[in-house]
Design an enzyme around this catalytic site. Structure first.
Site, PDB file in Angstrom:
ATOM      1  N   MET A  53     -25.571  42.772  31.094  1.00  0.00           N
ATOM      2  CA  MET A  53     -25.095  44.124  31.418  1.00  0.00           C
ATOM      3  C   MET A  53     -25.695  44.662  32.724  1.00  0.00           C
ATOM      4  SD  MET A  53     -25.372  45.563  27.507  1.00  0.00           S
ATOM      5  CE  MET A  53     -26.907  44.671  27.175  1.00  0.00           C
ATOM      6  N   GLY A  84     -19.709  41.342  19.212  1.00  0.00           N
ATOM      7  CA  GLY A  84     -19.553  40.397  20.310  1.00  0.00           C
ATOM      8  C   GLY A  84     -20.777  39.518  20.481  1.00  0.00           C
ATOM      9  N   GLY A  85     -20.557  38.274  20.919  1.00  0.00           N
ATOM     10  CA  GLY A  85     -21.673  37.351  21.136  1.00  0.00           C
ATOM     11  C   GLY A  85     -22.369  36.991  19.844  1.00  0.00           C
ATOM     12  N   LYS A 133     -19.086  50.286  21.270  1.00  0.00           N
ATOM     13  CA  LYS A 133     -19.850  51.161  22.154  1.00  0.00           C
ATOM     14  C   LYS A 133     -19.742  50.602  23.564  1.00  0.00           C
ATOM     15  CE  LYS A 133     -23.651  50.690  19.681  1.00  0.00           C
ATOM     16  NZ  LYS A 133     -23.225  50.131  18.388  1.00  0.00           N
ATOM     17  N   ALA A 157     -23.016  35.139  24.744  1.00  0.00           N
ATOM     18  CA  ALA A 157     -22.564  35.113  26.131  1.00  0.00           C
ATOM     19  C   ALA A 157     -23.689  34.695  27.064  1.00  0.00           C
ATOM     20  CB  ALA A 157     -22.031  36.480  26.527  1.00  0.00           C
ATOM     21  N   GLU A 200       0.807  -1.219   0.000  1.00  0.00           N
ATOM     22  CA  GLU A 200       0.000   0.000   0.000  1.00  0.00           C
ATOM     23  C   GLU A 200       0.846   1.278   0.000  1.00  0.00           C
ATOM     24  OE1 GLU A 200      -3.083   0.489  -0.391  1.00  0.00           O
ATOM     25  OE2 GLU A 200      -3.899  -1.534  -0.293  1.00  0.00           O
ATOM     26  N   PRO A 212     -18.366  34.957  22.858  1.00  0.00           N
ATOM     27  CA  PRO A 212     -18.265  35.642  24.148  1.00  0.00           C
ATOM     28  C   PRO A 212     -16.932  36.324  24.410  1.00  0.00           C
ATOM     29  CG  PRO A 212     -18.043  33.286  24.448  1.00  0.00           C
ATOM     30  CD  PRO A 212     -18.412  33.492  23.008  1.00  0.00           C
ATOM     31  N   ASP A 249     -16.550  45.475  17.213  1.00  0.00           N
ATOM     32  CA  ASP A 249     -16.946  46.010  18.511  1.00  0.00           C
ATOM     33  C   ASP A 249     -15.762  46.068  19.464  1.00  0.00           C
ATOM     34  OD1 ASP A 249     -19.519  46.375  17.734  1.00  0.00           O
ATOM     35  OD2 ASP A 249     -20.371  44.692  18.853  1.00  0.00           O
TER      36      ASP A 249
END
Length: 576
Positions: free
Chosen positions: A434, A354-355, A323, A385, A87, A278, A301
């Site tokens: 948050m 994000g997330g 932000k 997250a 082989e 996250p 972000d």
């Protein structure tokens, strides 16, 4: 604005300090060791490389660190010899045939598959005369004595020779190869670990689908046309970037070759709205990585880890539009206008959030603005997250017998007021995003909405990053505990009985209830490993047990406020 980097003098970078002693004195005849800066592929524009992506490397002069020069051989129409009949020899023969070589097989016992190939078969043992007229020879017989004879005879005749698994007898080594039409990717470990080379080849095969071979052909035609038209090199590069960012790859994957070629030749811009997860870049989706690597412009972000931007093209424009509460931030309207204007000029724009972009990320607003402007858009979900942070803290959002439902909300309403939570009273588990700036008010509102003051809660900060911490307590005292620990965010609050669901494998009851760090008795609860982190209190795990963030080069030390203090002291003394 664009991301910045920190410029370190050659000998002052913290990860080069250990080179100093080796580099100061080099005895005669010994290899000189010099530190050299090497950066992970990623943003390379003047001020766009994160210094966390530094990887030290050794430049050992006078020593054979690698010893091989990478090259591709043109064996088309050339005679090549393969010694062996099993082989391994069959695989080598097929590879040579794919390259257009004229192949001769020599061995006394051949497996039947050889007779289906267009090769010359010589059914006997190797003789030195078999090398006449050959440009290359491969011994795959597995016979030690034959391998030595093939190597010696080939060297005497100036024929390139490879003896499988015996680098000392080779004048060249064959890499693990991924073929996609004209595209070939070679992977070599310099003969040190063929197993790892094969494993890496399988990974590359999954990443480079058959569509990439067609993509090479189409971009090759574009290159020929641009050169015939006398287009400048800088403009050619721009056109190649636009072709890479076009929908052509997806169309080729669907078998629509004509549509793919049309997409390469026109300059319609489009936008991809991507969730970055996250925090840990390792939690980016495969689709997200693929699109990031092709984008012209990336609007990201503030919470996006800089290491995630390492997937971007070297010439991509990176703009932070994050932000953050209480800080000067980009306005939502200006972000949308920036995306629209860039896409209308034919650029491929990635909006990296994000997330998940559709979980309190204002992704829906951006989609509406783009659609209204006639821009084509793709949405790539991310790991939110809301679900990732509890999981990384060892908290299941649902658990048989404790919670059959969960709800996700934010601490404040759109008008800025604190949520009263009465509309979410029926959820067994509540995740509040948050909450840090209004934690006392959130706790009071939850109690007023019917949650008992003794309800278990946990605040998870910096989930999946090196900053991860978990502060546990009760609904009536979590504000005080968080205030004592200077939590900054990003963070979220988990409310419900599930906070203690895995107490037996994460911490003792006492440390879970009152937040007092303590060492559990020897031979305590079994370990719970979450994403490479030890989530427990029974003894201090060794430093090597902790998961490392391979993307940023930092140790991913997921610290729980209830872990044994001696563990923290040990990790602080021994940063990775």
């Amino acid at each position: 604005m664009t991301t910045g980097c920190r410029s370190w003098p050659r000998w002052r970078h913290p990860r080069e300090r250990w080179f100093r002693r080796a580099a100061r004195k080099v005895r005669p005849g010994r290899a000189a060791i010099r530190p050299r800066r090497r950066w992970v592929p990623g943003p390379r524009r003047a001020s766009e490389v994160n210094d966390d992506l530094f990887i030290p490397s050794l430049d050992i002069r006078g020593a054979r660190l690698m010893g091989y020069y990478a090259a591709f051989l043109d064996v088309g129409g050339q005679r090549c010899l393969v010694v062996g009949g099993g082989e391994p020899a069959l695989a080598k023969a097929r590879g040579l045939l794919e390259s257009g070589a004229r192949v001769t097989i020599v061995w006394d016992r051949l497996i039947p598959e050889f007779r289906t190939l267009e090769v010359a078969l010589v059914e006997r043992r190797f003789e030195e005369a078999d090398l006449e007229g050959c440009v290359l020879a491969i011994d795959a017989s597995g016979d030690e004595a034959t391998g030595v004879r093939v190597s010696q005879a080939a060297r005497e005749r100036g024929v390139l020779v490879n003896v499988l698994d015996r680098p000392a007898l080779c004048t060249f080594i064959a890499p693990a190869l991924v073929r996609r039409g004209p595209l070939q990717v070679a992977i070599s470990t310099s003969g040190r670990s063929p197993f790892l080379a094969a494993h890496l080849r399988r990974l590359v095969e999954r990443w480079l689908g058959p569509e990439w071979g067609s993509m090479v052909e189409l971009t090759g035609r574009l290159r020929d046309r641009l050169r015939q038209q006398g287009v400048s090199l800088s403009e050619q590069t721009t056109q190649y970037g636009r072709a890479l960012g076009s929908p052509a790859l997806g169309l080729l994957r669907a078998g629509r070759v004509a549509a793919a070629e049309a997409a390469i030749n026109r300059s319609d811009g489009h936008v991809a709205l991507i969730g970055a997860g996250p925090g840990d870049p390792a939690l980016l989706t495969v689709r997200a990585v693929g699109l990031l690597s092709r984008a012209d412009l990336v609007l990201y972000d503030a919470l996006v880890d800089a290491a995630a931007l390492a997937w971007c093209r070297p010439d991509a424009e990176l703009v932070c539009v994050g932000k953050r509460g209480g800080r000067t931030s980009a306005q939502q309207g200006s972000i949308e206008a920036h995306m629209i204007a860039a896409a209308q000029t034919g650029r491929f724009v990635v909006r990296l959030k994000g997330g998940d972009p559709f979980v309190f990320g204002r992704g829906g607003e951006e989609v509406l603005a783009l659609v209204a402007a006639g821009i084509t858009i793709e949405v790539v979900p991310g790991v939110s997250a809301a679900t990732a942070a509890p999981a990384l803290a060892g908290i299941p959002l649902t658990h048989r017998g404790l919670a059959a439902s969960f709800a996700v909300t934010t601490a404040r309403r759109a008008d800025g007021g604190v949520h009263d939570f009465r509309d979410l009273a029926g959820a067994d588990t509540l995740v509040v995003m948050m909450p840090v700036q209004a934690l006392q008010q959130v706790s009071a509102q939850l109690i007023a909405a019917g949650r008992p003051p003794t309800c278990p809660v946990a605040l998870v900060e910096g989930a999946s990053t090196s900053r991860q911490r978990v502060v546990r307590g009760r609904l009536d005292d979590i504000g005080r505990r968080v205030g004592q620990r200077a939590v900054e965010g990003p963070a979220l609050l988990v409310v419900g009985a599930v906070v203690n669901a895995l107490a037996e494998v994460t911490a003792s009851d006492q440390s879970m209830q009152d937040g007092i760090p303590r060492r559990a008795h020897a031979g305590g609860h079994p370990q719970l490993r979450v994403d490479g982190a030890q989530v427990r209190v029974d003894g201090a795990p060794a430093d090597h047990e902790l998961g490392s963030n391979l993307w940023s080069g930092q140790a991913a030390r997921h610290q729980d406020e209830h872990l044994d203090l001696s563990w923290r002291q040990a990790t602080n003394r021994n940063p990775s």
